[in-house]
Design an enzyme around this catalytic site. Sequence first.
Site, PDB file in Angstrom:
ATOM      1  N   ASN A  13       0.862  -1.180   0.000  1.00 28.16           N
ATOM      2  CA  ASN A  13       0.000   0.000   0.000  1.00 28.16           C
ATOM      3  C   ASN A  13       0.902   1.234   0.000  1.00 28.16           C
ATOM      4  OD1 ASN A  13      -1.769   2.072   0.516  1.00 28.16           O
ATOM      5  ND2 ASN A  13      -2.350   1.371   2.572  1.00 28.16           N
ATOM      6  N   LYS A  15       0.059   4.222  -0.159  1.00 24.48           N
ATOM      7  CA  LYS A  15      -0.582   5.379   0.488  1.00 24.48           C
ATOM      8  C   LYS A  15      -0.406   6.616  -0.401  1.00 24.48           C
ATOM      9  CE  LYS A  15       0.056   3.093   4.870  1.00 24.48           C
ATOM     10  NZ  LYS A  15       0.194   3.185   6.319  1.00 24.48           N
ATOM     11  N   HIS A 100      -9.365   1.378   5.307  1.00 22.86           N
ATOM     12  CA  HIS A 100      -8.056   1.549   5.956  1.00 22.86           C
ATOM     13  C   HIS A 100      -8.212   2.517   7.132  1.00 22.86           C
ATOM     14  CE1 HIS A 100      -3.886   2.558   6.686  1.00 22.86           C
ATOM     15  NE2 HIS A 100      -3.573   1.467   6.006  1.00 22.86           N
ATOM     16  N   GLU A 102      -6.483   4.851   8.102  1.00 21.94           N
ATOM     17  CA  GLU A 102      -6.223   6.254   7.769  1.00 21.94           C
ATOM     18  C   GLU A 102      -7.441   6.896   7.117  1.00 21.94           C
ATOM     19  OE1 GLU A 102      -2.579   5.437   5.690  1.00 21.94           O
ATOM     20  OE2 GLU A 102      -1.659   4.880   7.598  1.00 21.94           O
ATOM     21  N   GLU A 170      -4.904  -4.692  10.832  1.00 23.85           N
ATOM     22  CA  GLU A 170      -3.858  -3.683  10.991  1.00 23.85           C
ATOM     23  C   GLU A 170      -4.088  -2.920  12.291  1.00 23.85           C
ATOM     24  OE1 GLU A 170      -2.021  -2.602   6.963  1.00 23.85           O
ATOM     25  OE2 GLU A 170      -3.738  -1.293   7.212  1.00 23.85           O
ATOM     26  N   GLY A 176       3.142   2.320  10.750  1.00 16.54           N
ATOM     27  CA  GLY A 176       4.137   3.375  10.573  1.00 16.54           C
ATOM     28  C   GLY A 176       4.921   3.705  11.826  1.00 16.54           C
ATOM     29  N   SER A 215       3.874  -2.094  10.191  1.00  7.98           N
ATOM     30  CA  SER A 215       5.322  -2.193  10.367  1.00  7.98           C
ATOM     31  C   SER A 215       5.915  -3.532   9.944  1.00  7.98           C
ATOM     32  CB  SER A 215       5.709  -1.870  11.826  1.00  7.98           C
ATOM     33  OG  SER A 215       5.341  -0.541  12.144  1.00  7.98           O
TER      34      SER A 215
HETATM   35  P1  13P Z   1       3.344   0.429   7.516  1.00  5.88           P
HETATM   36  O1  13P Z   1       3.800  -0.870   6.916  1.00  5.88           O
HETATM   37  O2  13P Z   1       4.052   1.626   6.975  1.00  5.88           O
HETATM   38  O3  13P Z   1       3.329   0.350   9.018  1.00  5.88           O
HETATM   39  O4  13P Z   1       1.811   0.620   7.059  1.00  5.88           O
HETATM   40  C1  13P Z   1       0.923  -0.423   7.227  1.00  5.88           C
HETATM   41  C2  13P Z   1      -0.323  -0.089   6.513  1.00  5.88           C
HETATM   42  O5  13P Z   1      -1.085   0.758   6.944  1.00  5.88           O
HETATM   43  C3  13P Z   1      -0.600  -0.797   5.247  1.00  5.88           C
HETATM   44  O6  13P Z   1      -1.895  -0.546   4.825  1.00  5.88           O
END
Ligand code: 13P
Length: 253
Positions: A13, A15, A100, A102, A170, A176, A215
């Site tokens: 992803n 993002k 997601h 976010e 997640e 992150g 992560s």
């Molecule tokens: P990270 O791997 O950067 O922690 O992000 C995970 C994520 O939100 C994937 O959708």
Amino acid sequence: MTNAPIRPLIAGNWKMNGLAAALAEATAVRDTLPSLGGNAAEVMICPPATLLAQLAGLAKGSPLAVGAQDCHWAAAGAHTGDIAAEMVKDAGASAVIVGHSERRADHGELDRIVRSKASAAHRAGLTAIVCIGETRGEREAGLTLTVVRRQLAGSLPDAVDPTNSVIAYEPVWAIGTGLTPSTDDVVEVHAAIRAYLVERFGAAGQGVRILYGGSVKPANARELLALTDVNGALVGGGSLRAEDFLAIVRAAL
Ligand code: 13P
């Protein structure tokens, strides 16, 4: 708890990262996949919408799959700035991430909205990658399994099966941050997700892939991907560079 072996999915992803130059990373992934030993794992990149069609074009005919990061629930209409699942499909993608954390946080997406987006994905012939996960506060309050079950109940439409849906667990606090849950905690949550899927969808729930996200990096991928009911990974930062992403893919093979 699974019967037949499930082909893992490693999905990147990106993002809100990646200008046109980033397509070189996707090209490197595409060109390396054939030498990695067949198609033991499905490998997917979910770029920003601006790169979706281009990435789908370069992935066409290769083992690399392409997904979007979001879609609207309607098929078309007056929704400025939004993208329909049908448009995602038309751009050449086979999947779309919905719900997601976010999006839930930045855009106030509630479970019922996520559910309608997952339905839209199914309507358009896309695989819905439905994201769920608890916040740090919820984990510390001992509410992880309650929250995860509530999100599954609210976010999943009724017609879930292994071809049209993937669950991504997640934990919000692991995204992150470089933090990951203990392997025992991952196993516990994935087992609870599997139990929910089987309870609600019967045999179909047995084969739905459950990804871990948060992560995931080359250093921890092998350990996480070996856990029971971890059928792949949804990778953020670790998917932006081909070298890192391919190392995570190798850990799944
Ligand atoms: P990270 O791997 O950067 O922690 O992000 C995970 C994520 O939100 C994937 O959708």
